[in-house]
Design a protein around this motif. Structure first.
Motif, PDB file in Angstrom:
ATOM      1  N   PHE A 397      -1.074  -1.611   2.069  1.00 36.48           N
ATOM      2  CA  PHE A 397      -2.481  -1.958   2.316  1.00 36.48           C
ATOM      3  C   PHE A 397      -3.026  -1.308   0.428  1.00 36.48           C
ATOM      4  O   PHE A 397      -3.896  -1.872   0.359  1.00 36.48           O
ATOM      5  CB  PHE A 397      -3.108  -0.697   2.480  1.00 36.48           C
ATOM      6  CG  PHE A 397      -2.901  -0.314   4.089  1.00 36.48           C
ATOM      7  CD1 PHE A 397      -3.891  -1.651   4.928  1.00 36.48           C
ATOM      8  CD2 PHE A 397      -3.017   0.560   4.902  1.00 36.48           C
ATOM      9  CE1 PHE A 397      -3.317  -1.635   6.606  1.00 36.48           C
ATOM     10  CE2 PHE A 397      -2.276   0.297   5.766  1.00 36.48           C
ATOM     11  CZ  PHE A 397      -3.313  -0.662   6.329  1.00 36.48           C
ATOM     12  N   GLY A 398      -2.169  -0.819  -0.822  1.00 36.90           N
ATOM     13  CA  GLY A 398      -2.126  -0.842  -1.641  1.00 36.90           C
ATOM     14  C   GLY A 398      -2.778  -0.422  -2.051  1.00 36.90           C
ATOM     15  O   GLY A 398      -3.380   0.288  -3.144  1.00 36.90           O
ATOM     16  N   GLU A 399      -2.460   1.457  -1.904  1.00 38.82           N
ATOM     17  CA  GLU A 399      -3.035   2.557  -2.061  1.00 38.82           C
ATOM     18  C   GLU A 399      -2.984   2.804  -2.744  1.00 38.82           C
ATOM     19  O   GLU A 399      -1.130   2.794  -3.802  1.00 38.82           O
ATOM     20  CB  GLU A 399      -2.596   4.162  -0.959  1.00 38.82           C
ATOM     21  CG  GLU A 399      -2.746   4.717  -1.477  1.00 38.82           C
ATOM     22  CD  GLU A 399      -4.720   5.210  -1.486  1.00 38.82           C
ATOM     23  OE1 GLU A 399      -4.374   6.511  -2.126  1.00 38.82           O
ATOM     24  OE2 GLU A 399      -4.878   4.929  -0.627  1.00 38.82           O
ATOM     25  N   THR A 424      -7.469   4.403   2.232  1.00 37.22           N
ATOM     26  CA  THR A 424      -6.358   2.879   2.529  1.00 37.22           C
ATOM     27  C   THR A 424      -6.063   3.360   3.493  1.00 37.22           C
ATOM     28  O   THR A 424      -5.740   2.837   4.865  1.00 37.22           O
ATOM     29  CB  THR A 424      -5.316   3.061   1.796  1.00 37.22           C
ATOM     30  OG1 THR A 424      -4.552   3.670   1.011  1.00 37.22           O
ATOM     31  CG2 THR A 424      -6.314   1.779   0.173  1.00 37.22           C
ATOM     32  N   GLY A 428      -7.266   1.507   7.505  1.00 37.75           N
ATOM     33  CA  GLY A 428      -6.157   0.344   7.662  1.00 37.75           C
ATOM     34  C   GLY A 428      -5.869   0.525   9.005  1.00 37.75           C
ATOM     35  O   GLY A 428      -5.682   0.465   9.824  1.00 37.75           O
ATOM     36  N   LEU A 435     -11.309  -1.953   6.280  1.00 36.37           N
ATOM     37  CA  LEU A 435     -10.131  -3.533   5.045  1.00 36.37           C
ATOM     38  C   LEU A 435     -10.735  -4.687   3.935  1.00 36.37           C
ATOM     39  O   LEU A 435     -11.724  -5.265   4.682  1.00 36.37           O
ATOM     40  CB  LEU A 435      -9.282  -3.367   6.358  1.00 36.37           C
ATOM     41  CG  LEU A 435      -8.358  -2.733   6.388  1.00 36.37           C
ATOM     42  CD1 LEU A 435      -6.812  -3.461   7.256  1.00 36.37           C
ATOM     43  CD2 LEU A 435      -7.829  -1.902   4.678  1.00 36.37           C
ATOM     44  N   GLU A 439      -7.132  -6.495   0.832  1.00 34.19           N
ATOM     45  CA  GLU A 439      -5.875  -5.470   1.163  1.00 34.19           C
ATOM     46  C   GLU A 439      -5.555  -5.730   2.822  1.00 34.19           C
ATOM     47  O   GLU A 439      -4.340  -5.626   3.064  1.00 34.19           O
ATOM     48  CB  GLU A 439      -6.878  -3.832   1.326  1.00 34.19           C
ATOM     49  CG  GLU A 439      -7.267  -3.164   1.087  1.00 34.19           C
ATOM     50  CD  GLU A 439      -8.103  -2.489   0.908  1.00 34.19           C
ATOM     51  OE1 GLU A 439      -8.405  -0.761  -0.171  1.00 34.19           O
ATOM     52  OE2 GLU A 439      -8.975  -1.925   1.638  1.00 34.19           O
ATOM     53  N   GLU A 443      -1.120  -6.519   3.707  1.00 30.63           N
ATOM     54  CA  GLU A 443      -0.711  -5.606   5.387  1.00 30.63           C
ATOM     55  C   GLU A 443       0.239  -7.398   5.922  1.00 30.63           C
ATOM     56  O   GLU A 443       1.417  -7.114   5.587  1.00 30.63           O
ATOM     57  CB  GLU A 443      -1.663  -4.997   6.119  1.00 30.63           C
ATOM     58  CG  GLU A 443      -1.353  -4.482   7.318  1.00 30.63           C
ATOM     59  CD  GLU A 443      -2.157  -4.288   8.207  1.00 30.63           C
ATOM     60  OE1 GLU A 443      -2.173  -2.826   8.893  1.00 30.63           O
ATOM     61  OE2 GLU A 443      -3.309  -4.704   7.570  1.00 30.63           O
TER      62      GLU A 443
END
Length: 559
Positions: A397-399, A424, A428, A435, A439, A443
């Motif tokens: 999710f690009g945390e 996230t 998520g 979301l 994100e 994913e």
């Protein structure tokens, strides 16, 4: 199947309390539970493409939370990092973290139920084994009948003995005066000072009674028969078998019996390979399918630890460091070739990754600040070889890992010391309607690629051919290789540049003979975009392809 390990930190993963108070207590910030991994959540992890799930921090470890009402000994806060404590400062190898239980008295039953649920959805269970050190106040209250506790029979007058489980500093008391008082926890430090005499060696091989703030001061080193302070500097004493060997092997067998499929062995190289030869042999004799994953950072020791029974080793110093530098523009893409070549003879044992709990998040300000920029590195790490790949929950999710949680501070990592909730992950897995578009798109890339690799035999287990030795003209920002299995051929091209690249890829004559395919025009489909193209493959000639910015192409051809 190509193993795909999904790492989760249960304390954070299922926690939907978004209070997120810096240095907050369990009551204030909440905590994830075993039960948060219900069938729906486990199925979502499996749909992502995972084959294994690594539950990090399950074994009971030092914490500043009081569970004395349940018969669990309290820990002195002076020797605990953060409110929640480090999951690598174990207080009882035979117990699980009460923070993770809904019913503390039934915490082991809840963990066993989660193992069963995980297996039911078709995932394998990975669990931590921390062999090098334990918490300073280690005391097992759950050990099986007849088991002697670590240090219980030690002769504390001796610095070193193969009969001892710890190392001692000859009557000198532990001196913690160099340690800082944690901000926001002064109430806890009003308690009585922690006392230890004689002092025991600290977990990071600090044999002084005065550890400093950079040492693993909350832990003590376990003794596997190496005298680090003898006249020669270091000597090995493995016959008779040191007492610690038997105790630690029994712990492995205890968990294997409960259905653990793999052990991620913390700082495995700080424990002598001789022990691993002995212990893995005993575990695999009874449980032949159990895997051992080693955190080993010294490339010169890789083959030694593989020979000692490890199935997979972290490829951190080689592949991870290289790919990270490429993503950040510090090294040319062509350097990736050097990394796989260095471990080509043991490639099936090398575990590739771009994130884990020790490393900074890709999207953090300390890495590259944008998770999409790492997509080409992800493609290389997953598609290049048949060896396993690991990702850390939230990576898809690009945390960003830029929270100021407390003890952890703002360091680009997701805390392992504090009670916290990861935004996230909360959205998520439990609030998906919240979301963001980017994100969801990220994913989608992870989900598609991780499933693609096990759906396509050529990517899953096919032969590999690096094309870069004939393509140095694009070695700064692009990388190309081929994979082949049976009558299917793949041409993979990745682009680390922020702009679309037009690549003239030369296919060397040796590729045709090595992989066994003919020179001709092939109908192909790019599995990442579903676009079709005719690729004319001729020996030592170039084929032109367009590759999207921070992305790649996977051209599939039937021979």
């Amino acid at each position: 199947m190509k193993p795909i390990v999904y790492q989760v930190f249960p304390r954070l993963f299922g926690n939907r309390n978004n209070t997120c108070k810096r240095n907050g207590t369990l009551q204030e910030n909440g905590c994830g539970k075993f039960e948060d991994f219900d069938e729906k959540t486990l199925q979502q992890i499996k749909r992502l493409g995972a084959t294994h799930i690594w539950f990090t921090g399950v074994v009971r470890h030092a914490s500043k939370t009081d569970y004395s009402a349940f018969g669990i000994p309290c820990q002195n806060p002076q020797v605990v990092k953060g409110r929640a404590g480090s999951p690598y400062a174990i207080t009882d190898y035979y117990d699980v973290d009460p923070d993770l239980a809904t019913d503390v008295k039934n915490r082991m039953g809840e963990w066993e139920a989660l193992i069963a649920r995980t297996h039911q959805v078709g995932l394998k269970v990975v669990m931590d084994f921390v062999p090098n050190h334990v918490a300073r106040q280690y005391k097992s209250i759950c050990k099986p009948e007849g088991v002697h506790d670590l240090g219980e029979d030690d002769d504390t007058s001796m610095h070193f003995s193969t009969k001892n489980n710890f190392y001692y500093c000859w009557g000198q008391p532990l001196d913690l005066s160099d340690l800082p008082k944690p901000e926001g926890e002064l109430d806890l430090f009003a308690q009585k000072n922690y006392e230890e005499c004689p002092a025991r060696a600290t977990g990071n091989d600090q044999f002084s009674p005065r550890p400093n703030r950079n040492d693993w001061y909350e832990t003590v080193k376990l003794n596997y028969g190496i005298d680090y302070c003898d006249a020669g500097g270091r000597s090995e004493h493995f016959s008779p078998i040191p007492n610690t060997w038997s105790k630690m092997t029994d712990i492995l067998l205890f968990w294997a019996k409960k259905g653990i499929d793999a052990f991620r062995c913390d700082m495995a190289e700080m424990v002598p390979a001789a022990f691993w030869y002995w212990a893995t042999d005993k575990v695999k004799f009874l449980y032949p399918d159990v895997k051992f994953i080693g955190e080993v950072y010294n490339p010169t020791e890789y083959r030694n630890y593989i020979g000692a029974g490890f199935d997979w080793l972290y490829d951190k110093v080689g592949m991870y460091d290289c790919v990270r530098d490429v993503i950040c523009g510090r090294r040319p893409v062509g350097d990736i070739t050097q990394q796989w070549q260095a471990t080509d003879d043991i490639r099936q044992h090398m575990l590739y990754f771009l994130e884990n709990h020790d490393e900074q998040r890709i999207a953090s300000d300390f890495f590259c600040g944008n998770a999409r920029k790492a997509v080409p590195g992800f493609l290389v790490s997953v598609l290049m070889q048949p060896n396993p790949f690991m990702l850390y929950a939230g990576q898809e999710f690009g945390e960003r890992g830029m929270d100021n949680e407390g003890f952890s501070g703002i360091d680009g990592r997701t805390t392992i010391f504090d009670y916290w909730s990861v935004d996230t992950l909360r959205r998520g897995y439990y609030e998906r309607r919240k979301l963001k578009r980017d994100e969801k798109q990220l994913e989608g890339i992870y989900l598609y690629v991780l499933n693609l690799v096990n759906a396509e035999k050529a990517l899953r287990e096919g032969d590999f051919f690096d094309l870069m030795y004939m393509n140095q003209h694009m070695a700064e920002k692009q990388y190309a290789f081929m994979r082949k299995a049976d009558d299917e051929l793949m041409l993979v091209v990745v682009n680390f540049d922020n702009a679309t690249a037009t690549c003239d890829i030369i296919i060397p004559h040796h590729a045709f003979s090595y992989l066994g395919f003919q020179e001709k025009a092939y109908e192909s489909v790019d599995l990442l975009s579903n676009e079709k193209a005719i690729l004319s493959l001729k020996a030592d000639s170039a084929v032109k392809v367009n590759v999207p910015a921070n992305g790649g192409c996977v051209f599939k051809m039937k021979l």
